[in-house]
Write an enzyme that holds these catalytic residues in place. Structure first.
Site, PDB file in Angstrom:
ATOM      1  N   TYR A  61     -48.279   2.343 -78.535  1.00  0.00           N
ATOM      2  CA  TYR A  61     -48.816   1.678 -77.347  1.00  0.00           C
ATOM      3  C   TYR A  61     -50.268   1.273 -77.570  1.00  0.00           C
ATOM      4  CZ  TYR A  61     -50.269   0.988 -72.479  1.00  0.00           C
ATOM      5  OH  TYR A  61     -50.768   0.479 -71.308  1.00  0.00           O
ATOM      6  N   SER A  70     -55.369  -2.219 -71.838  1.00  0.00           N
ATOM      7  CA  SER A  70     -55.552  -0.796 -71.567  1.00  0.00           C
ATOM      8  C   SER A  70     -56.771  -0.293 -72.332  1.00  0.00           C
ATOM      9  CB  SER A  70     -54.316  -0.003 -72.002  1.00  0.00           C
ATOM     10  OG  SER A  70     -54.561   1.391 -71.941  1.00  0.00           O
TER      11      SER A  70
END
Length: 250
Positions: free
Chosen positions: A159, A146
């Site tokens: 995250y 990501s």
């Protein structure tokens, strides 16, 4: 029965979103595909059925990638059924949507689960797959990371940290599995999928991307294009971290 001469790919979290797009593109390339899922059985089976319609063998395997015992059992099943494994797409992921300034809101169980699925999971899967990948004619691992790993902005601090660790681990695996196996990472920006729509309905995708050089969210197939580049088409790239983000990180 599978055709033992066809290459085989494993896509974790393969039933929906980017994983589903990867499964279908791999099937288009003539790969037999293992569609891994943790909870989304109906989605995984529908994806496998669509892939099978392309003339390849596609099966589903339930496995929580954060469970090393379960991962090793999944790899044994792949070896028994196909006898080979050529590509691994570490796509399974999860998050908790916690504002970054809400430090107390990010609990230890949240940390444990995000690190388990997003970081330990790709390690467990790649480790368990390494021997089969080395035996082929050039194995490949692609980690779906990501841009949160690069910017420190995303659904939660946990995250972002897990995906940052995944990028570092990509480089480590690229060194130790070379030259037989290539390992790369793709870092998507915002994706128009239920990951964001269901996870945090308050996020406005159009608003998020309005100032990007390419002011639109990616589709899952856009990310799968980059994954397939590393997995299938590029024989000289390893240890690379590629942003596919509409220019967000420029």
């Amino acid at each position: 029965m599978p055709d033992m001469t066809r290459p085989v790919a494993l896509v974790t979290g393969g039933g929906t979103g980017v994983g589903r797009a990867c499964v279908l593109q791999l099937a288009d390339q003539g790969y037999d595909v293992v569609v891994n899922y943790s909870r989304s059985q109906d989605d995984a089976e529908a994806t496998a059925k669509e892939a099978s319609a392309k003339g390849v063998t596609a099966i589903t395997v339930q496995c929580d990638v954060a469970d090393d015992v379960c991962v090793r059992a999944m790899m044994d099943q792949i070896k028994t059924q196909f006898g080979r494994l050529d590509v691994v797409i570490n796509n399974a992921a999860m998050t908790h949507f916690v504002p970054h300034d809400d430090l107390e809101g990010l609990t230890e169980p949240m940390w444990d689960r995000m690190l388990g699925v997003n970081l330990k999971g790709p390690f467990f899967v790649t480790r368990a797959a390494a021997d089969m990948l080395r035996q082929g004619n050039g194995g490949s691992v692609v980690n779906v990371s990501s841009v949160a790993a690069l910017t420190g902005m995303g659904s939660s601090i946990g995250y972002c940290a897990a995906k940052g660790g995944l990028n570092t681990m990509t480089k480590s695996f690229a060194r130790i599995l070379a030259p037989e196996v290539r390992v790369n990472s793709v870092c998507p920006g915002p994706i128009d999928s239920r990951w964001i729509r269901d996870g945090n309905p308050d996020w406005d995708l159009n608003e998020m991307v309005t100032n990007y050089p390419i002011p639109k969210a990616s589709q899952p197939s856009d990310i799968a294009d980059a994954v397939l580049f590393f997995a299938v088409h590029s024989q000289m790239a390893t240890g690379q971290i590629l942003s596919v983000d509409g220019g967000q990180t420029l």
